[in-house]
Design a protein around this motif. Structure first.
Motif, PDB file in Angstrom:
ATOM      1  N   SER A 122      -3.132  -8.973   0.116  1.00  0.00           N
ATOM      2  CA  SER A 122      -3.112  -7.524  -0.099  1.00  0.00           C
ATOM      3  C   SER A 122      -3.685  -6.766   1.095  1.00  0.00           C
ATOM      4  O   SER A 122      -3.112  -5.770   1.543  1.00  0.00           O
ATOM      5  CB  SER A 122      -3.909  -7.177  -1.362  1.00  0.00           C
ATOM      6  OG  SER A 122      -3.332  -7.786  -2.497  1.00  0.00           O
ATOM      7  N   VAL A 123      -4.818  -7.230   1.609  1.00  0.00           N
ATOM      8  CA  VAL A 123      -5.470  -6.537   2.722  1.00  0.00           C
ATOM      9  C   VAL A 123      -4.622  -6.591   3.991  1.00  0.00           C
ATOM     10  O   VAL A 123      -4.466  -5.584   4.700  1.00  0.00           O
ATOM     11  CB  VAL A 123      -6.866  -7.135   2.976  1.00  0.00           C
ATOM     12  CG1 VAL A 123      -7.448  -6.609   4.278  1.00  0.00           C
ATOM     13  CG2 VAL A 123      -7.795  -6.817   1.813  1.00  0.00           C
ATOM     14  N   LEU A 124      -4.040  -7.755   4.282  1.00  0.00           N
ATOM     15  CA  LEU A 124      -3.309  -7.932   5.536  1.00  0.00           C
ATOM     16  C   LEU A 124      -1.886  -7.392   5.491  1.00  0.00           C
ATOM     17  O   LEU A 124      -1.362  -6.935   6.515  1.00  0.00           O
ATOM     18  CB  LEU A 124      -3.279  -9.413   5.920  1.00  0.00           C
ATOM     19  CG  LEU A 124      -4.632 -10.047   6.282  1.00  0.00           C
ATOM     20  CD1 LEU A 124      -4.474 -11.545   6.508  1.00  0.00           C
ATOM     21  CD2 LEU A 124      -5.218  -9.378   7.521  1.00  0.00           C
ATOM     22  N   HIS A 125      -1.253  -7.406   4.313  1.00  0.00           N
ATOM     23  CA  HIS A 125       0.171  -7.067   4.268  1.00  0.00           C
ATOM     24  C   HIS A 125       0.534  -5.872   3.401  1.00  0.00           C
ATOM     25  O   HIS A 125       1.597  -5.277   3.605  1.00  0.00           O
ATOM     26  CB  HIS A 125       0.971  -8.285   3.798  1.00  0.00           C
ATOM     27  CG  HIS A 125       1.050  -9.374   4.813  1.00  0.00           C
ATOM     28  ND1 HIS A 125       1.981  -9.391   5.829  1.00  0.00           N
ATOM     29  CD2 HIS A 125       0.295 -10.476   4.989  1.00  0.00           C
ATOM     30  CE1 HIS A 125       1.805 -10.468   6.581  1.00  0.00           C
ATOM     31  NE2 HIS A 125       0.783 -11.142   6.088  1.00  0.00           N
ATOM     32  N   LEU A 126      -0.293  -5.507   2.430  1.00  0.00           N
ATOM     33  CA  LEU A 126       0.065  -4.382   1.575  1.00  0.00           C
ATOM     34  C   LEU A 126      -0.717  -3.118   1.916  1.00  0.00           C
ATOM     35  O   LEU A 126      -0.164  -2.024   1.882  1.00  0.00           O
ATOM     36  CB  LEU A 126      -0.167  -4.745   0.103  1.00  0.00           C
ATOM     37  CG  LEU A 126       0.617  -5.938  -0.443  1.00  0.00           C
ATOM     38  CD1 LEU A 126       0.376  -6.085  -1.946  1.00  0.00           C
ATOM     39  CD2 LEU A 126       2.110  -5.816  -0.157  1.00  0.00           C
ATOM     40  N   PHE A 127      -1.993  -3.256   2.257  1.00  0.00           N
ATOM     41  CA  PHE A 127      -2.835  -2.077   2.467  1.00  0.00           C
ATOM     42  C   PHE A 127      -3.387  -1.979   3.874  1.00  0.00           C
ATOM     43  O   PHE A 127      -4.373  -1.272   4.116  1.00  0.00           O
ATOM     44  CB  PHE A 127      -3.994  -2.092   1.462  1.00  0.00           C
ATOM     45  CG  PHE A 127      -3.543  -2.034   0.036  1.00  0.00           C
ATOM     46  CD1 PHE A 127      -2.859  -0.936  -0.450  1.00  0.00           C
ATOM     47  CD2 PHE A 127      -3.785  -3.096  -0.827  1.00  0.00           C
ATOM     48  CE1 PHE A 127      -2.431  -0.882  -1.773  1.00  0.00           C
ATOM     49  CE2 PHE A 127      -3.372  -3.056  -2.148  1.00  0.00           C
ATOM     50  CZ  PHE A 127      -2.686  -1.939  -2.616  1.00  0.00           C
ATOM     51  N   SER A 128      -2.786  -2.655   4.814  1.00  0.00           N
ATOM     52  CA  SER A 128      -3.212  -2.539   6.209  1.00  0.00           C
ATOM     53  C   SER A 128      -2.896  -1.127   6.712  1.00  0.00           C
ATOM     54  O   SER A 128      -2.045  -0.414   6.160  1.00  0.00           O
ATOM     55  CB  SER A 128      -2.483  -3.562   7.077  1.00  0.00           C
ATOM     56  OG  SER A 128      -1.098  -3.274   7.120  1.00  0.00           O
ATOM     57  N   ASN A 129      -3.597  -0.706   7.769  1.00  0.00           N
ATOM     58  CA  ASN A 129      -3.342   0.620   8.336  1.00  0.00           C
ATOM     59  C   ASN A 129      -1.890   0.755   8.785  1.00  0.00           C
ATOM     60  O   ASN A 129      -1.277   1.823   8.650  1.00  0.00           O
ATOM     61  CB  ASN A 129      -4.286   0.870   9.514  1.00  0.00           C
ATOM     62  CG  ASN A 129      -5.721   1.071   9.073  1.00  0.00           C
ATOM     63  OD1 ASN A 129      -5.977   1.536   7.960  1.00  0.00           O
ATOM     64  ND2 ASN A 129      -6.674   0.721   9.922  1.00  0.00           N
ATOM     65  N   LYS A 130      -1.329  -0.336   9.314  1.00  0.00           N
ATOM     66  CA  LYS A 130       0.066  -0.307   9.745  1.00  0.00           C
ATOM     67  C   LYS A 130       0.995  -0.050   8.565  1.00  0.00           C
ATOM     68  O   LYS A 130       1.945   0.736   8.663  1.00  0.00           O
ATOM     69  CB  LYS A 130       0.423  -1.637  10.423  1.00  0.00           C
ATOM     70  CG  LYS A 130       1.870  -1.716  10.896  1.00  0.00           C
ATOM     71  CD  LYS A 130       2.158  -3.064  11.543  1.00  0.00           C
ATOM     72  CE  LYS A 130       3.621  -3.157  11.978  1.00  0.00           C
ATOM     73  NZ  LYS A 130       3.933  -4.486  12.581  1.00  0.00           N
ATOM     74  N   MET A 131       0.728  -0.713   7.431  1.00  0.00           N
ATOM     75  CA  MET A 131       1.569  -0.537   6.251  1.00  0.00           C
ATOM     76  C   MET A 131       1.427   0.872   5.688  1.00  0.00           C
ATOM     77  O   MET A 131       2.413   1.502   5.298  1.00  0.00           O
ATOM     78  CB  MET A 131       1.194  -1.578   5.183  1.00  0.00           C
ATOM     79  CG  MET A 131       2.224  -1.744   4.084  1.00  0.00           C
ATOM     80  SD  MET A 131       3.743  -2.497   4.719  1.00  0.00           S
ATOM     81  CE  MET A 131       4.585  -2.879   3.173  1.00  0.00           C
ATOM     82  N   VAL A 132       0.198   1.379   5.667  1.00  0.00           N
ATOM     83  CA  VAL A 132      -0.021   2.740   5.167  1.00  0.00           C
ATOM     84  C   VAL A 132       0.746   3.746   6.012  1.00  0.00           C
ATOM     85  O   VAL A 132       1.414   4.651   5.491  1.00  0.00           O
ATOM     86  CB  VAL A 132      -1.526   3.074   5.155  1.00  0.00           C
ATOM     87  CG1 VAL A 132      -1.744   4.555   4.840  1.00  0.00           C
ATOM     88  CG2 VAL A 132      -2.265   2.217   4.129  1.00  0.00           C
ATOM     89  N   ARG A 133       0.692   3.587   7.333  1.00  0.00           N
ATOM     90  CA  ARG A 133       1.414   4.509   8.224  1.00  0.00           C
ATOM     91  C   ARG A 133       2.930   4.390   8.056  1.00  0.00           C
ATOM     92  O   ARG A 133       3.652   5.374   8.204  1.00  0.00           O
ATOM     93  CB  ARG A 133       1.038   4.234   9.678  1.00  0.00           C
ATOM     94  CG  ARG A 133      -0.374   4.674  10.057  1.00  0.00           C
ATOM     95  CD  ARG A 133      -0.552   4.665  11.572  1.00  0.00           C
ATOM     96  NE  ARG A 133      -0.362   3.329  12.136  1.00  0.00           N
ATOM     97  CZ  ARG A 133      -1.326   2.444  12.311  1.00  0.00           C
ATOM     98  NH1 ARG A 133      -2.580   2.746  11.962  1.00  0.00           N
ATOM     99  NH2 ARG A 133      -1.077   1.259  12.839  1.00  0.00           N
ATOM    100  N   SER A 134       3.416   3.213   7.734  1.00  0.00           N
ATOM    101  CA  SER A 134       4.859   2.997   7.639  1.00  0.00           C
ATOM    102  C   SER A 134       5.497   3.792   6.504  1.00  0.00           C
ATOM    103  O   SER A 134       6.711   4.024   6.513  1.00  0.00           O
ATOM    104  CB  SER A 134       5.157   1.502   7.461  1.00  0.00           C
ATOM    105  OG  SER A 134       4.818   1.065   6.156  1.00  0.00           O
ATOM    106  N   PHE A 135       4.697   4.212   5.528  1.00  0.00           N
ATOM    107  CA  PHE A 135       5.244   4.973   4.400  1.00  0.00           C
ATOM    108  C   PHE A 135       4.984   6.468   4.527  1.00  0.00           C
ATOM    109  O   PHE A 135       5.061   7.205   3.549  1.00  0.00           O
ATOM    110  CB  PHE A 135       4.663   4.440   3.084  1.00  0.00           C
ATOM    111  CG  PHE A 135       5.184   3.075   2.715  1.00  0.00           C
ATOM    112  CD1 PHE A 135       6.483   2.907   2.261  1.00  0.00           C
ATOM    113  CD2 PHE A 135       4.377   1.958   2.843  1.00  0.00           C
ATOM    114  CE1 PHE A 135       6.959   1.663   1.929  1.00  0.00           C
ATOM    115  CE2 PHE A 135       4.848   0.697   2.520  1.00  0.00           C
ATOM    116  CZ  PHE A 135       6.155   0.539   2.062  1.00  0.00           C
TER     117      PHE A 135
END
Length: 489
Positions: free
Chosen positions: A130-143
């Motif tokens: 979850s930390v590395l793939h769902l809620f990482s800063n990169k993932m947050v920015r992607s949406f």
């Protein structure tokens, strides 16, 4: 008949004698102070409709570390920042697990989700995913595009109702549902009544007290009341829905790179060195949806409630947002970083109205000495975030007042380093989706006050002071928030 009555009265007397003898023995074992409790049910009768308030009142008399009993289960209630630090920092590993309840077992895939999984290898594996793939800063920015599109849609709905009363509670609930659906599931489901009704059932059941979980010999009450049947039906309906969502992604029906896709990719590639099965995928996505929608919606609803009740704060926030945005009709996320008063409003709302006033329960995995008290293994722990947010020692004598200015010169934050403000929990079990939730809260509030002037309707003066709370796990307004929006463009 007389003999039966004598035997019955003797049994009651004997059980009561043993109960009070056990209470006396416990007091001698140096446990935290406890309110008097009743046989069999313990302190359950003292919870009331709003447990966070009832427990806060009890803590004023019995202390910030208080031992209650819910049926046969010992429950440690933590009501101060210092006590929370002792539990979730000094002894974080001991209290890092979660209790096993009937509700968690039935609705959350036998605790295969991240929030209620017991502390151990499985939980550590799912947290790393979850930390590395769902809620990482990169993932947050992607949406970011998803957030902006849905916010713009809400702004247009409000614009079409300009100068008319709008149901802000309904609009904000719809917005958070749509954003989280698109991010987690790949598309919106808010227009489907079955889905909306299913989510409402889930939320209600998660906030319903299960008698059998705490008083086993009264478990029949859950059956008589229909609670067991509701659990079974809702769990079945939830699984059918999420199974359909996952299978659609497996079949490749045109979804974007949402959370389900990410988890299925990890499952196929086994990139973490362990297997993520289908149940885990569904459980984690369900967790994301429940946590993501409730936290964000509740925060924004209470923030707008307090701003409308305090026009001077609303005007100050509008001035900051409009000055930084320089007449732009939409507030982009890059502008948010410079909005100090906006961040103070968010913090103050979390302080007064934490979405989960009692955080998800912890459970001790071994006997431990806590402030010279003996806490046995298997003790549940309730952290009263609502009470901690009202500590006069931390926040001053005006703790019941909405005053964002108190945060402008304060370093206290809610991201896990400080125990004075813990709406997302703290320690090992802190919610990993803080950044995901906060960025949505900030950009929505900034856009609402930037594009519209807000006021309460004259004919609904009760709305100005009405902050009655709902019941359940997460605490919303009891009644929807209506306001009049006047467009500035």
């Amino acid at each position: 008949m007389m003999m039966i009555m004598i035997l019955l009265l003797s049994s009651i007397f004997f059980i009561t004698f043993l109960f009070f003898k056990r209470q006396t023995t416990r007091k001698k074992s140096n446990t935290p102070a406890s309110p008097p409790r009743l046989p069999f049910i313990g302190n359950l009768h003292q919870l009331g409709h709003h447990p966070h308030r009832s427990l806060c009142s009890l803590s004023h008399r019995y202390g910030s570390l208080m031992l209650l009993h819910f049926g046969h289960v010992p429950v440690l209630v933590v009501s101060s920042a210092d006590a929370a630090r002792d539990v979730l920092k000094t002894h974080d590993r001991v209290f890092a697990s979660r209790p096993r309840t009937k509700t968690f077992k039935k609705l959350l895939y036998d605790r295969h989700d991240l929030a209620t999984a017991p502390y151990g290898t499985y939980w550590r594996q799912m947290k790393s995913v979850s930390v590395l793939h769902l809620f990482s800063n990169k993932m947050v920015r992607s949406f970011r595009d998803v957030r902006e599109e849905e916010i713009n849609l809400m702004m247009e709905k409000i614009h079409k109702s300009s100068s008319l009363r709008v149901n802000l509670s309904e609009l904000l609930a719809c917005l958070t549902n749509d954003v989280v659906c698109r991010v987690a599931l790949g598309r919106k489901y808010s227009g489907e009544m079955d889905f909306k009704e299913l989510m409402e059932r889930l939320s209600k059941l998660l906030g319903t007290f299960s008698v059998g979980s705490y008083v086993p010999w009264l478990a029949w009450i859950d059956w008589i009341s229909g609670f067991d049947d509701q659990l079974e039906k809702t769990a079945k309906d939830l699984d059918e829905f999420f199974e359909r969502v996952v299978q659609d992604h497996v079949d490749g029906n045109g979804y974007r790179n949402d959370f389900v896709d990410v988890l299925l990719k990890i499952q196929r590639e086994k990139s973490f060195g362990f297997e993520i099965n289908r149940v885990s995928v569904k459980a984690i996505v369900l967790n994301v949806f429940v946590g993501g929608t409730d936290t964000s919606f509740t925060l924004m609803e209470w923030a707008m409630t307090e701003l409308l009740r305090h026009p001077e704060c609303l005007n100050k926030l509008q001035e900051e947002v409009r000055t930084i945005c320089k007449d732009k009709s939409c507030v982009s996320e890059e502008y948010i970083q410079d909005m100090k008063y906006l961040k103070a409003v968010i913090k103050e709302t979390f302080r007064l109205h934490p979405p989960l006033p009692l955080t998800v329960p912890h459970e001790s995995t071994q006997d431990v000495r806590l402030r010279d008290y003996y806490i046995p293994a298997g003790t549940q722990v309730l952290i009263n975030a609502w009470a901690i947010g009202r500590e006069a020692a931390t926040w001053g004598p005006d703790t019941d007042q909405f005053r964002p200015e108190r945060h402008l010169d304060s370093s206290v934050d809610f991201r896990g380093q400080d125990f004075e403000l813990i709406p997302f929990g703290v320690g090992r079990r802190i919610c990993p989706g803080i950044s995901f939730a906060v960025v949505l809260n900030e950009v929505v509030l900034a856009n609402l006050v930037n594009r519209f002037d807000w006021r309460l309707s004259v004919e609904s003066t009760e709305e100005q002071t009405d902050v009655a709370e709902s019941t359940g796990t997460s605490i919303h307004r009891m009644f929807p928030l209506y306001a009049i929006a006047s467009s500035t463009t």
